[in-house]
Scaffold this motif. Structure first.
Motif, PDB file in Angstrom:
ATOM      1  N   LEU A 138       0.852  -1.181   0.000  1.00 11.22           N
ATOM      2  CA  LEU A 138       0.000   0.000   0.000  1.00 11.22           C
ATOM      3  C   LEU A 138       0.891   1.235   0.000  1.00 11.22           C
ATOM      4  O   LEU A 138       1.877   1.292   0.737  1.00 11.22           O
ATOM      5  N   ALA A 139       0.542   2.219  -0.791  1.00 11.99           N
ATOM      6  CA  ALA A 139       1.357   3.426  -0.909  1.00 11.99           C
ATOM      7  C   ALA A 139       0.527   4.651  -0.548  1.00 11.99           C
ATOM      8  O   ALA A 139      -0.639   4.761  -0.946  1.00 11.99           O
ATOM      9  N   THR A 140       1.137   5.573   0.179  1.00  6.58           N
ATOM     10  CA  THR A 140       0.445   6.766   0.661  1.00  6.58           C
ATOM     11  C   THR A 140       1.347   7.982   0.543  1.00  6.58           C
ATOM     12  O   THR A 140       2.542   7.910   0.830  1.00  6.58           O
ATOM     13  N   ARG A 141       0.769   9.088   0.146  1.00  3.84           N
ATOM     14  CA  ARG A 141       1.462  10.382   0.154  1.00  3.84           C
ATOM     15  C   ARG A 141       0.982  11.169   1.366  1.00  3.84           C
ATOM     16  O   ARG A 141      -0.216  11.309   1.596  1.00  3.84           O
ATOM     17  N   TYR A 142       1.943  11.695   2.137  1.00  2.00           N
ATOM     18  CA  TYR A 142       1.643  12.559   3.270  1.00  2.00           C
ATOM     19  C   TYR A 142       2.120  13.971   2.946  1.00  2.00           C
ATOM     20  O   TYR A 142       3.312  14.196   2.734  1.00  2.00           O
ATOM     21  N   ASP A 143       1.183  14.919   2.871  1.00  2.00           N
ATOM     22  CA  ASP A 143       1.536  16.318   2.630  1.00  2.00           C
ATOM     23  C   ASP A 143       1.737  17.026   3.965  1.00  2.00           C
ATOM     24  O   ASP A 143       0.859  16.971   4.840  1.00  2.00           O
ATOM     25  N   THR A 144       2.874  17.699   4.108  1.00  2.00           N
ATOM     26  CA  THR A 144       3.205  18.368   5.364  1.00  2.00           C
ATOM     27  C   THR A 144       3.719  19.777   5.087  1.00  2.00           C
ATOM     28  O   THR A 144       3.933  20.165   3.930  1.00  2.00           O
ATOM     29  N   ASP A 145       3.939  20.520   6.166  1.00  2.00           N
ATOM     30  CA  ASP A 145       4.447  21.877   6.033  1.00  2.00           C
ATOM     31  C   ASP A 145       5.911  21.914   5.583  1.00  2.00           C
ATOM     32  O   ASP A 145       6.420  22.983   5.224  1.00  2.00           O
ATOM     33  N   VAL A 146       6.619  20.778   5.591  1.00  2.00           N
ATOM     34  CA  VAL A 146       8.006  20.740   5.101  1.00  2.00           C
ATOM     35  C   VAL A 146       8.097  19.965   3.780  1.00  2.00           C
ATOM     36  O   VAL A 146       9.180  19.610   3.337  1.00  2.00           O
ATOM     37  N   GLY A 147       6.960  19.712   3.158  1.00  2.00           N
ATOM     38  CA  GLY A 147       6.944  18.995   1.890  1.00  2.00           C
ATOM     39  C   GLY A 147       6.332  17.610   2.023  1.00  2.00           C
ATOM     40  O   GLY A 147       6.076  17.126   3.131  1.00  2.00           O
ATOM     41  N   PRO A 148       6.100  16.921   0.892  1.00  2.00           N
ATOM     42  CA  PRO A 148       5.452  15.611   0.932  1.00  2.00           C
ATOM     43  C   PRO A 148       6.428  14.471   1.227  1.00  2.00           C
ATOM     44  O   PRO A 148       7.629  14.564   0.931  1.00  2.00           O
ATOM     45  N   PHE A 149       5.889  13.404   1.825  1.00  2.00           N
ATOM     46  CA  PHE A 149       6.631  12.164   2.054  1.00  2.00           C
ATOM     47  C   PHE A 149       5.868  11.033   1.376  1.00  2.00           C
ATOM     48  O   PHE A 149       4.640  11.055   1.291  1.00  2.00           O
ATOM     49  N   PHE A 150       6.615  10.039   0.911  1.00  2.00           N
ATOM     50  CA  PHE A 150       6.012   8.861   0.286  1.00  2.00           C
ATOM     51  C   PHE A 150       6.246   7.663   1.205  1.00  2.00           C
ATOM     52  O   PHE A 150       7.377   7.419   1.639  1.00  2.00           O
ATOM     53  N   VAL A 151       5.177   6.920   1.504  1.00  2.00           N
ATOM     54  CA  VAL A 151       5.257   5.808   2.445  1.00  2.00           C
ATOM     55  C   VAL A 151       4.652   4.556   1.820  1.00  2.00           C
ATOM     56  O   VAL A 151       3.546   4.600   1.269  1.00  2.00           O
ATOM     57  N   LYS A 152       5.385   3.457   1.890  1.00  2.00           N
ATOM     58  CA  LYS A 152       4.842   2.157   1.502  1.00  2.00           C
ATOM     59  C   LYS A 152       4.715   1.289   2.750  1.00  2.00           C
ATOM     60  O   LYS A 152       5.622   1.277   3.592  1.00  2.00           O
ATOM     61  N   THR A 153       3.606   0.582   2.858  1.00  2.00           N
ATOM     62  CA  THR A 153       3.392  -0.327   3.981  1.00  2.00           C
ATOM     63  C   THR A 153       2.975  -1.693   3.468  1.00  2.00           C
ATOM     64  O   THR A 153       2.379  -1.819   2.393  1.00  2.00           O
ATOM     65  N   ASN A 154       3.308  -2.701   4.250  1.00  2.00           N
ATOM     66  CA  ASN A 154       2.883  -4.063   3.950  1.00  2.00           C
ATOM     67  C   ASN A 154       2.540  -4.732   5.275  1.00  2.00           C
ATOM     68  O   ASN A 154       3.392  -4.830   6.157  1.00  2.00           O
ATOM     69  N   ARG A 155       1.292  -5.149   5.426  1.00  2.00           N
ATOM     70  CA  ARG A 155       0.819  -5.679   6.703  1.00  2.00           C
ATOM     71  C   ARG A 155       1.200  -7.130   6.939  1.00  2.00           C
ATOM     72  O   ARG A 155       1.013  -7.646   8.036  1.00  2.00           O
ATOM     73  N   SER A 156       1.766  -7.799   5.931  1.00  2.00           N
ATOM     74  CA  SER A 156       2.039  -9.228   6.091  1.00  2.00           C
ATOM     75  C   SER A 156       3.512  -9.589   5.961  1.00  2.00           C
ATOM     76  O   SER A 156       3.879 -10.740   6.174  1.00  2.00           O
ATOM     77  N   ILE A 157       4.374  -8.631   5.595  1.00  2.00           N
ATOM     78  CA  ILE A 157       5.788  -8.925   5.375  1.00  2.00           C
ATOM     79  C   ILE A 157       6.641  -8.113   6.339  1.00  2.00           C
ATOM     80  O   ILE A 157       6.377  -6.932   6.583  1.00  2.00           O
ATOM     81  N   GLY A 158       7.655  -8.748   6.908  1.00  2.00           N
ATOM     82  CA  GLY A 158       8.557  -8.076   7.836  1.00  2.00           C
ATOM     83  C   GLY A 158       9.411  -7.030   7.156  1.00  2.00           C
ATOM     84  O   GLY A 158       9.441  -6.924   5.927  1.00  2.00           O
ATOM     85  N   GLN A 159      10.173  -6.294   7.967  1.00  2.00           N
ATOM     86  CA  GLN A 159      10.867  -5.132   7.434  1.00  2.00           C
ATOM     87  C   GLN A 159      12.088  -5.476   6.581  1.00  2.00           C
ATOM     88  O   GLN A 159      12.661  -4.597   5.945  1.00  2.00           O
ATOM     89  N   SER A 160      12.504  -6.739   6.532  1.00  2.00           N
ATOM     90  CA  SER A 160      13.679  -7.096   5.744  1.00  2.00           C
ATOM     91  C   SER A 160      13.492  -6.761   4.265  1.00  2.00           C
ATOM     92  O   SER A 160      14.448  -6.386   3.574  1.00  2.00           O
ATOM     93  N   MET A 161      12.261  -6.894   3.747  1.00  2.00           N
ATOM     94  CA  MET A 161      12.008  -6.556   2.346  1.00  2.00           C
ATOM     95  C   MET A 161      12.287  -5.075   2.095  1.00  2.00           C
ATOM     96  O   MET A 161      12.980  -4.707   1.134  1.00  2.00           O
ATOM     97  N   PHE A 162      11.778  -4.214   2.969  1.00  2.00           N
ATOM     98  CA  PHE A 162      11.988  -2.780   2.797  1.00  2.00           C
ATOM     99  C   PHE A 162      13.429  -2.379   3.133  1.00  2.00           C
ATOM    100  O   PHE A 162      13.935  -1.389   2.596  1.00  2.00           O
ATOM    101  N   GLU A 163      14.089  -3.130   3.998  1.00  2.00           N
ATOM    102  CA  GLU A 163      15.499  -2.840   4.273  1.00  2.00           C
ATOM    103  C   GLU A 163      16.348  -3.055   3.018  1.00  2.00           C
ATOM    104  O   GLU A 163      17.251  -2.277   2.722  1.00  2.00           O
ATOM    105  N   GLY A 164      16.033  -4.117   2.274  1.00  2.00           N
ATOM    106  CA  GLY A 164      16.734  -4.363   1.023  1.00  2.00           C
ATOM    107  C   GLY A 164      16.459  -3.268   0.004  1.00  2.00           C
ATOM    108  O   GLY A 164      17.369  -2.812  -0.704  1.00  2.00           O
TER     109      GLY A 164
END
Length: 335
Positions: A73-99
């Motif tokens: 799942l991908a989400t854009r967060y708009d903030t006062d210092v600019g936007p951030f892009f976030v990907k989440t996965n509810r079933s996979i541990g953080q090793s995938m994103f660490e790679g």
């Protein structure tokens, strides 16, 4: 817990249907002055907590889903210092994103082609993981394929390894594990950790002993395809197809969602069957990284890895392409 104050965009005072007498006291009750939209992150939401602390944002004005992915799942967060892009996965541990984060950081540090800068990887409190990175504003492809070819070649030229072929961690190609054990010989690495792993997966998953046996014959007899070729370990994106290539607001190329490792630079073109690389791309690329003898003979070999992976991920519609490539090489090499 997340506390959300009313957003500025939601103001009942814009309503046209209002009482004709409109007493001031009633107006203040019904139509209060809008308050800034602020998200206060508590300890059970590490994404918001990071954005509002280490990300240095004081308020988040909006969060919006971003389409295009089929694994996370991908989400854009708009903030006062600019936007951030976030990907989440509810079933996979953080090793995938660490790679993924490691690959993005190493590509970013070559200071060649643009990639989103990674900021943070972590675990979600109720299972799964996330990655926070720079949000890149997309635009029209003014520079086009020549710029993509040139910048990609510059990344390959700048990103080298003195440890051989492989990567610091195993990662994923799509959702398939990608084994990156350091190996000094490219032919051994590709035969074992690329073709061999996918062939074993097809046998174990589908009982496909036929493709396994034919493919293993090829994987163990690759040397003739690399005669008179100098192979250096180059930093590869690893999954370069049209969905992972875009352009920023200045029209310069951007590459996304890597499956990085250090390998033969030609392996980067393995997804060319769904990347749309044209002659202008290759001409610009080879001006920086000269074409080596036998390039045309090896093109299908590098496509084979991705056809096998698509077979394992998406089923039998990709099997015939993989088998055809294997059989053509067995005939060519007279195995």
């Amino acid at each position: 817990m997340v506390v959300i104050a009313p957003p500025t965009s939601l103001s009942l005072s814009s309503c046209k249907c209002r009482p004709s007498f409109n007493p001031p006291t009633l107006s203040k009750l019904l139509f209060p002055k809008p308050k800034p939209f602020t998200i206060v992150a508590m300890s059970d939401d590490p994404v918001l907590e990071w954005i509002l602390t280490e990300g240095k944002a004081k308020q988040i004005s909006k969060s919006s889903p971003v389409g295009g992915g089929c694994i996370n799942l991908a989400t854009r967060y708009d903030t006062d210092v600019g936007p951030f892009f976030v990907k989440t996965n509810r079933s996979i541990g953080q090793s995938m994103f660490e790679g993924e984060a490691l690959g993005l950081r190493l590509m970013f540090e070559t200071n060649t082609i643009r990639v989103p800068k990674p900021y943070k990887v972590g675990s979600l409190p109720r299972g799964g993981s996330y990655i926070i990175m720079e949000f890149v504003e997309f635009g029209a492809a003014r520079s086009g394929q020549p710029a993509l070819g040139k910048k990609l070649a510059e990344m390959h030229k700048a990103g080298k390894s003195d440890r051989g072929f492989g990567f610091e961690v195993d990662n994923t190609i799509g959702s398939t594990p990608q084994i990156n054990t350091w190996t000094s010989d490219w032919i051994e690495f590709y035969g074992k950790h690329r073709l061999g792993y996918q062939l074993k997966l097809a046998r174990d998953q589908f009982g496909d002993s036929s493709i396994y046996e034919k493919g293993q014959k090829l994987a163990k007899n690759l040397a003739p395809l690399f005669e008179n070729v100098v192979i250096e370990p180059c930093l590869l994106h690893g999954d370069l197809w049209s969905g992972n290539v875009t352009y920023d607001k200045n029209g310069e190329p951007v590459i996304l969602d890597p499956a990085c490792y250090y390998g033969h630079n030609e392996a980067e073109f393995g997804m060319s069957w769904c990347a749309g690389f044209g002659s202008s791309f290759y001409n610009a690329y080879f001006e920086v990284m000269p074409q080596q003898p036998g390039f045309e003979k090896r093109r299908d070999l590098y496509m084979l890895y991705h056809y096998l992976n698509h077979y394992n991920l998406f089923g039998s519609s990709y099997r015939s392409s993989a088998v055809s490539i294997i059989e053509d090489y067995l005939q060519m090499l007279k195995i």
